[in-house]
Design a protein around this motif. Structure first.
Motif, PDB file in Angstrom:
ATOM      1  N   LEU A   1      -9.279  -2.883  -0.150  1.00 29.75           N
ATOM      2  CA  LEU A   1      -9.174  -2.883   1.067  1.00 29.75           C
ATOM      3  C   LEU A   1      -7.174  -3.644   0.851  1.00 29.75           C
ATOM      4  O   LEU A   1      -6.888  -3.300   2.058  1.00 29.75           O
ATOM      5  CB  LEU A   1     -10.268  -3.778   1.846  1.00 29.75           C
ATOM      6  N   GLU A   2      -7.817  -5.026   0.646  1.00 29.88           N
ATOM      7  CA  GLU A   2      -6.313  -5.814   0.284  1.00 29.88           C
ATOM      8  C   GLU A   2      -4.944  -4.251   0.434  1.00 29.88           C
ATOM      9  O   GLU A   2      -4.048  -4.366   1.018  1.00 29.88           O
ATOM     10  CB  GLU A   2      -6.569  -6.979   0.049  1.00 29.88           C
ATOM     11  N   CYS A   3      -5.329  -3.997  -0.779  1.00 37.96           N
ATOM     12  CA  CYS A   3      -3.946  -2.198  -0.904  1.00 37.96           C
ATOM     13  C   CYS A   3      -4.098  -1.901   0.118  1.00 37.96           C
ATOM     14  O   CYS A   3      -2.710  -1.216   0.342  1.00 37.96           O
ATOM     15  CB  CYS A   3      -4.221  -2.396  -2.725  1.00 37.96           C
ATOM     16  N   VAL A   4      -4.815  -1.138   0.254  1.00 34.95           N
ATOM     17  CA  VAL A   4      -4.860  -0.691   1.786  1.00 34.95           C
ATOM     18  C   VAL A   4      -4.662  -0.758   2.564  1.00 34.95           C
ATOM     19  O   VAL A   4      -3.614  -0.626   3.500  1.00 34.95           O
ATOM     20  CB  VAL A   4      -5.813   0.253   2.088  1.00 34.95           C
ATOM     21  N   GLN A   5      -4.245  -2.226   2.898  1.00 39.57           N
ATOM     22  CA  GLN A   5      -3.464  -3.176   3.827  1.00 39.57           C
ATOM     23  C   GLN A   5      -2.269  -2.666   3.615  1.00 39.57           C
ATOM     24  O   GLN A   5      -1.271  -2.531   4.252  1.00 39.57           O
ATOM     25  CB  GLN A   5      -4.216  -4.001   4.446  1.00 39.57           C
ATOM     26  N   VAL A   6      -1.558  -3.138   2.477  1.00 37.86           N
ATOM     27  CA  VAL A   6      -0.186  -3.140   2.081  1.00 37.86           C
ATOM     28  C   VAL A   6       0.417  -2.081   1.679  1.00 37.86           C
ATOM     29  O   VAL A   6       1.225  -1.759   2.450  1.00 37.86           O
ATOM     30  CB  VAL A   6      -0.512  -3.931   0.576  1.00 37.86           C
TER      31      VAL A   6
ATOM     32  N   CYS B   1      14.920   9.199  -8.602  1.00 40.31           N
ATOM     33  CA  CYS B   1      13.311   8.562  -8.618  1.00 40.31           C
ATOM     34  C   CYS B   1      13.404   7.679  -7.416  1.00 40.31           C
ATOM     35  O   CYS B   1      13.894   6.681  -7.231  1.00 40.31           O
ATOM     36  CB  CYS B   1      13.991   7.375  -9.878  1.00 40.31           C
ATOM     37  N   PRO B   2      13.444   8.124  -6.539  1.00 38.67           N
ATOM     38  CA  PRO B   2      13.540   7.655  -5.131  1.00 38.67           C
ATOM     39  C   PRO B   2      12.460   6.462  -4.531  1.00 38.67           C
ATOM     40  O   PRO B   2      12.894   6.370  -3.223  1.00 38.67           O
ATOM     41  CB  PRO B   2      13.348   8.353  -3.734  1.00 38.67           C
ATOM     42  N   SER B   3      11.120   6.769  -4.991  1.00 39.57           N
ATOM     43  CA  SER B   3      10.239   5.620  -4.892  1.00 39.57           C
ATOM     44  C   SER B   3       9.788   4.415  -6.255  1.00 39.57           C
ATOM     45  O   SER B   3       9.927   4.856  -6.949  1.00 39.57           O
ATOM     46  CB  SER B   3       9.056   6.227  -4.243  1.00 39.57           C
ATOM     47  N   VAL B   4       8.791   3.857  -6.357  1.00 43.92           N
ATOM     48  CA  VAL B   4       8.391   2.720  -6.821  1.00 43.92           C
ATOM     49  C   VAL B   4       7.571   2.314  -6.493  1.00 43.92           C
ATOM     50  O   VAL B   4       7.272   1.666  -5.473  1.00 43.92           O
ATOM     51  CB  VAL B   4       9.629   1.188  -7.093  1.00 43.92           C
ATOM     52  N   ALA B   5       6.424   2.184  -7.879  1.00 47.75           N
ATOM     53  CA  ALA B   5       4.863   1.821  -7.588  1.00 47.75           C
ATOM     54  C   ALA B   5       4.462   0.635  -7.494  1.00 47.75           C
ATOM     55  O   ALA B   5       5.866  -0.290  -8.390  1.00 47.75           O
ATOM     56  CB  ALA B   5       4.510   2.734  -8.483  1.00 47.75           C
ATOM     57  N   ILE B   6       4.184   0.395  -6.974  1.00 48.72           N
ATOM     58  CA  ILE B   6       3.343  -1.609  -6.672  1.00 48.72           C
ATOM     59  C   ILE B   6       2.744  -1.813  -7.335  1.00 48.72           C
ATOM     60  O   ILE B   6       1.430  -1.245  -7.290  1.00 48.72           O
ATOM     61  CB  ILE B   6       3.827  -2.812  -5.755  1.00 48.72           C
ATOM     62  N   HIS B   7       2.411  -3.326  -8.193  1.00 41.07           N
ATOM     63  CA  HIS B   7       0.731  -3.622  -8.512  1.00 41.07           C
ATOM     64  C   HIS B   7       0.988  -4.764  -8.078  1.00 41.07           C
ATOM     65  O   HIS B   7       1.523  -6.280  -8.114  1.00 41.07           O
ATOM     66  CB  HIS B   7       0.670  -3.482 -10.048  1.00 41.07           C
ATOM     67  N   ILE B   8      -0.223  -4.873  -7.689  1.00 37.97           N
ATOM     68  CA  ILE B   8      -1.236  -5.767  -6.812  1.00 37.97           C
ATOM     69  C   ILE B   8      -2.098  -6.249  -7.283  1.00 37.97           C
ATOM     70  O   ILE B   8      -3.236  -6.136  -8.285  1.00 37.97           O
ATOM     71  CB  ILE B   8      -1.944  -5.560  -4.888  1.00 37.97           C
ATOM     72  N   PRO B   9      -2.068  -8.121  -8.098  1.00 40.27           N
ATOM     73  CA  PRO B   9      -1.316  -8.734  -7.382  1.00 40.27           C
ATOM     74  C   PRO B   9       0.339  -9.635  -7.949  1.00 40.27           C
ATOM     75  O   PRO B   9       0.306 -10.236  -7.964  1.00 40.27           O
ATOM     76  CB  PRO B   9      -2.021 -10.245  -7.089  1.00 40.27           C
ATOM     77  N   TRP B  10       0.348  -7.871  -9.330  1.00 33.30           N
ATOM     78  CA  TRP B  10       1.729  -8.770  -9.738  1.00 33.30           C
ATOM     79  C   TRP B  10       3.143  -8.349  -8.718  1.00 33.30           C
ATOM     80  O   TRP B  10       3.531  -9.782  -9.618  1.00 33.30           O
ATOM     81  CB  TRP B  10       1.744  -7.796 -10.986  1.00 33.30           C
ATOM     82  N   ASP B  11       2.894  -7.274  -8.081  1.00 33.84           N
ATOM     83  CA  ASP B  11       4.125  -7.339  -7.166  1.00 33.84           C
ATOM     84  C   ASP B  11       3.583  -8.479  -5.402  1.00 33.84           C
ATOM     85  O   ASP B  11       4.100  -7.805  -4.198  1.00 33.84           O
ATOM     86  CB  ASP B  11       4.404  -6.551  -6.686  1.00 33.84           C
ATOM     87  N   LYS B  12       2.480  -9.699  -5.349  1.00 34.35           N
ATOM     88  CA  LYS B  12       2.152 -10.156  -4.408  1.00 34.35           C
ATOM     89  C   LYS B  12       2.823 -10.669  -3.803  1.00 34.35           C
ATOM     90  O   LYS B  12       4.141 -11.111  -4.282  1.00 34.35           O
ATOM     91  CB  LYS B  12       1.518 -10.898  -4.544  1.00 34.35           C
ATOM     92  N   VAL B  13       3.753 -10.428  -2.278  1.00 37.61           N
ATOM     93  CA  VAL B  13       4.820 -10.885  -1.777  1.00 37.61           C
ATOM     94  C   VAL B  13       4.551 -11.735  -0.388  1.00 37.61           C
ATOM     95  O   VAL B  13       3.445 -11.234  -0.180  1.00 37.61           O
ATOM     96  CB  VAL B  13       5.861 -10.287  -1.581  1.00 37.61           C
ATOM     97  N   GLU B  14       4.550 -12.757   0.094  1.00 29.51           N
ATOM     98  CA  GLU B  14       4.397 -12.736   1.703  1.00 29.51           C
ATOM     99  C   GLU B  14       4.577 -12.112   2.901  1.00 29.51           C
ATOM    100  O   GLU B  14       3.647 -12.260   3.735  1.00 29.51           O
ATOM    101  CB  GLU B  14       5.403 -14.506   1.903  1.00 29.51           C
ATOM    102  N   ASP B  15       6.042 -11.618   2.340  1.00 31.11           N
ATOM    103  CA  ASP B  15       6.123  -9.958   3.616  1.00 31.11           C
ATOM    104  C   ASP B  15       6.492  -8.504   2.618  1.00 31.11           C
ATOM    105  O   ASP B  15       7.224  -9.037   2.794  1.00 31.11           O
ATOM    106  CB  ASP B  15       6.729 -10.822   4.426  1.00 31.11           C
ATOM    107  N   TYR B  16       5.789  -8.331   2.658  1.00 35.14           N
ATOM    108  CA  TYR B  16       5.980  -6.766   2.142  1.00 35.14           C
ATOM    109  C   TYR B  16       6.594  -6.275   3.309  1.00 35.14           C
ATOM    110  O   TYR B  16       7.412  -5.470   2.928  1.00 35.14           O
ATOM    111  CB  TYR B  16       4.205  -6.396   2.301  1.00 35.14           C
TER     112      TYR B  16
END
Ligand code: RM4
Ligand code: MN
Ligand code: MN
Length: 406
Positions: free
Chosen positions: A138-143, A75-90
């Protein structure tokens, strides 16, 4: 090697002509992405039960996902959900993942929890809401760019509850317009997974209701758009593996959200309700890997396998490990199918022979094989037991109650 493993290998290799080293290699290479939200508190519309030890932020969710990877090795990767996993610095979040041997996988936009989205997001009649929804995409593509992920995984909650509530054709156009903009912001190596679901939260119509709509949209958008099949998103009785084979043949199957369901989109532990369905899905995929068309083979080999679960009552980390192991079990069984025998039976119109050739692989006990594979990978042969013995369940209790939830 145990006696059990010896006899199983004999059966697979000598009697069926399937090379055991190839089977082991395939199992080792099957990567399964886990979802950050699967580590948080979740519930039903009646109650979100709060548990002790739940991650308090995106960083701690990654810690839990890393634990699952350490114990399973797949399980080398983890999916994130935005904004649930919103952070200052990705960048920092990605760094945190890398330190633990993980990377961030699919970025999932969330277009269903803001008050503005009550009557729809990209399909809302209000242009201001549509604009806001597009900005989030578009924000998610940026993330994704910041965390160096190539996958955007989109599920929409848009729909209506009553006949006449909205102009369905008009909403279809708005949906396409937003997705076209999203698509044009992708880097060339990125993929957009389009996930459908036939109902919930909307009960009358859903704008992206089924695989046909997702398939059509993916075709309209272009090569980088593919369909995501969530195993819990169909009406009862739907032949999911047929959908899988159709999308494979069209080179439009991008990924899976694995989970189990009994009634609706129950998001239960993978393989607990209908393991045969999962096995048959893998049968279609492995069959497509042998296709004469290189494009079909490539599609089958590039599938993003992801888990999408919400653990309401069960401890989250063991539930995730159980899911991963259940996926491996069905995959290993499917690898034991004697495809030559199946083909032969098909050519001879031998209905019973064909059915038997597929089913008999499902009836194998592949646990000795999986133990050998885990041993060779240097991970615990019993990941669940190893988790209980690891001290981690106790350690996370320091987080207290009231961690992340939706
Ligand atoms: C949806 C769908 C999505 C997931 C959300 C939480 O039903 O399965 O993939 O992001 O739930
Ligand atoms: Mn899903
Ligand atoms: Mn779902």
């Amino acid at each position: 090697m145990s006696d059990k493993a010896y006899y199983l290998f004999e059966e697979i290799q000598t009697n069926r002509g399937i090379r055991i080293d190839k089977v082991k290699e395939k199992i080792k290479k099957l990567a399964i992405e886990t979802p950050s939200w699967g580590y948080g508190d979740s519930g039903t519309r009646f109650k979100v039960f709060q548990k002790a030890g739940i991650p308090r932020n995106a960083f701690e969710k990654i810690d839990d996902a890393a634990m699952v990877h350490r114990l399973t090795g797949v399980c080398p990767s983890v999916a994130i959900h935005i904004p649930w996993d919103k952070v200052e610095d990705y960048g920092q979040l990605a760094e945190h993942a890398h330190h633990q041997g993980l990377r961030i996988g699919a970025v999932n936009p969330n277009l269903f929890q803001d008050n503005d989205y009550m009557l729809g997001s990209v399909c809302n009649v209000d242009p201001i809401v549509r604009k806001k929804a597009l900005a989030h995409l578009l924000e998610c593509v940026q993330v994704a760019k910041e965390v160096q992920s190539d996958n955007i995984s989109l599920w929409l909650a848009d729909g209506t509850n009553y006949p006449g509530q909205a102009n369905l054709r008009q909403r279809k156009h708005w949906l396409y317009e937003s997705l076209a903009e999203l698509y044009s912001s992708l880097l060339p190596q990125m993929r957009l997974f389009i996930e459908y679901k036939f109902f919930e939260p909307a009960f009358y119509h859903t704008d992206l209701a089924d695989w046909g709509m997702a398939f059509h949209l993916a075709n309209q958008l272009g090569q980088q758009a593919q369909v995501l099949v969530d195993t819990g998103h169909h009406a009862q009785g739907t032949n999911v593996e047929h959908i899988v084979s159709y999308l494979l043949d069209e080179q439009k199957l991008g990924g899976f959200h694995f989970n189990s369901r009994k009634y609706a989109d129950d998001d239960l532990i993978v393989g607990t309700m209908n393991p045969y369905e999962l096995f048959l899905i893998f049968y279609q995929i492995l069959d497509a890997e042998k296709d004469v068309d290189a494009g079909v083979r490539k599609t089958a080999e590039n599938i993003a396998y992801m888990i999408d679960q919400s653990h309401v009552i069960e401890p989250k980390i063991p539930a995730m490990i159980r899911s991963v192991m259940n996926v491996q079990t069905q995959y290993a069984k499917a690898l034991c199918i004697d495809f030559v025998k199946v083909r032969q039976a098909q050519l001879e119109n031998d209905v019973l022979g064909a059915e038997n050739a597929v089913r008999e692989a499902f009836e194998f006990d592949v646990s000795p094989l999986l133990r050998v594979v885990r041993e060779e990978m240097g991970v615990p042969v019993d990941p669940l037991q190893a988790y209980e013995a690891s001290g981690y369940p106790k350690q996370i209790l320091e987080r207290g109650v009231g961690g992340a939830s939706w």
